[in-house]
Design a protein around this motif. Structure first.
Motif, PDB file in Angstrom:
ATOM      1  N   SER A  37       0.840  -1.210  -0.012  1.00  0.00           N
ATOM      2  CA  SER A  37      -0.108   0.025  -0.012  1.00  0.00           C
ATOM      3  C   SER A  37       0.757   1.294  -0.001  1.00  0.00           C
ATOM      4  N   GLN A  41       1.117   4.275  -3.067  1.00  0.00           N
ATOM      5  CA  GLN A  41       1.030   5.599  -2.727  1.00  0.00           C
ATOM      6  C   GLN A  41       2.243   6.380  -3.211  1.00  0.00           C
ATOM      7  N   SER A  44       2.202   6.369  -7.005  1.00  0.00           N
ATOM      8  CA  SER A  44       1.126   7.435  -7.602  1.00  0.00           C
ATOM      9  C   SER A  44       1.718   8.671  -7.674  1.00  0.00           C
ATOM     10  N   SER A  52      -6.321   4.997  -7.445  1.00  0.00           N
ATOM     11  CA  SER A  52      -7.256   3.956  -7.723  1.00  0.00           C
ATOM     12  C   SER A  52      -6.972   3.096  -8.752  1.00  0.00           C
ATOM     13  N   TYR A  53      -6.432   3.760  -9.795  1.00  0.00           N
ATOM     14  CA  TYR A  53      -6.071   2.826 -10.816  1.00  0.00           C
ATOM     15  C   TYR A  53      -4.890   1.840 -10.498  1.00  0.00           C
ATOM     16  N   GLN A  55      -4.165   0.621  -7.529  1.00  0.00           N
ATOM     17  CA  GLN A  55      -4.437  -0.247  -6.748  1.00  0.00           C
ATOM     18  C   GLN A  55      -5.313  -1.381  -7.272  1.00  0.00           C
ATOM     19  N   ILE A  56      -5.997  -1.099  -8.519  1.00  0.00           N
ATOM     20  CA  ILE A  56      -6.954  -2.031  -9.336  1.00  0.00           C
ATOM     21  C   ILE A  56      -5.829  -2.784 -10.079  1.00  0.00           C
ATOM     22  N   ILE A 220     -10.736   6.206 -15.685  1.00  0.00           N
ATOM     23  CA  ILE A 220     -10.429   6.613 -13.983  1.00  0.00           C
ATOM     24  C   ILE A 220      -9.782   8.190 -14.102  1.00  0.00           C
TER      25      ILE A 220
END
Length: 223
Positions: A37, A41, A44, A52-53, A55-56, A220
């Motif tokens: 995680s 971050q 990103s 969000s992209y 993470q997916i 997204i």
């Protein structure tokens, strides 16, 4: 933990063929946790890709270990069948050190040559003997073919620094992040890289990949 080993045939003379290990290492996949995680971050923030992209489309974190004489020859992380937007390679170990005497007989820690660099032969600034930039190469295959003399020298003298491109020496806590595609979605030849042969010691690293789905990314980003 799993061990990977692939062998490629390399012709060395008109009558002799030798087996060259294309990839040999040990690896394990880590389940998703707080470490992943935090990495998501940071990626990103650095790339400005929506979290969000990431993470997916994130793959699990892969920890890899190279021992003496192990390597991963020139390869690309993305393909038509398994497209990957970007790669983050995190170094978990540094080159070994040894004690040596200086001219004043004082002892100091000196970094020794261990190999294991991450080598990008087509990094920005590359041009072949005909001064063609990497982006003019038609495919990954043609790019590798254009390096045959340099790759042969790699096999003969793995402890020497590469004569072209960029080579990153592993240092614990450092990372190399790169995109695998150009803005028009073509494979970026400059992302071709290798994990050079370990001359001595061990190399630990973690591979992190984010898959490519341009439709989802656009949705997204524009939402």
């Amino acid at each position: 933990t799993t061990s990977s080993s692939d062998t490629a045939e390399t012709t060395t003379t008109s009558s002799t063929t030798t087996s060259e290990v294309y990839r040999k290492s040990s690896n394990a996949w880590l389940s998703r946790d707080e470490i992943l995680s935090q990495l998501q971050q940071r990626v990103s923030i650095l790339t400005e890709i929506p979290l969000s992209y990431i993470q997916i489309m994130s793959e699990d974190l892969q920890v890899i270990k190279y021992e003496q004489n192990e390597q991963f020859q020139l390869h690309h992380d993305s393909s038509q069948f398994h497209p990957r937007l970007l790669t983050a390679l995190v170094y978990l170990s540094s080159p070994s050190t040894s004690q040596s005497k200086t001219s004043t007989n004082e002892e100091e820690l000196v970094e020794i040559e261990t190999g294991g660099e991450t080598w990008f032969p087509f990094a920005p600034g590359y041009s072949d003997p005909n001064n063609n930039p990497a982006e003019n190469l038609e495919s990954v295959e043609s790019a590798v073919d254009s390096l045959q003399e340099i790759l042969a020298e790699e096999r003969r003298n793995p402890s020497n620094k590469p004569s072209k491109g960029l080579a990153f020496t592993p240092k614990v806590g450092k990372a190399v992040l790169f995109f695998n595609h150009l803005s028009d979605r073509r494979i970026d030849v400059a992302a071709l890289h290798s994990g050079r042969k370990i001359v001595s010691g061990l190399k630990w690293a973690a591979n992190y990949w984010i898959k490519l789905d341009t439709t989802k990314l656009e949705q997204i980003t524009n939402s």
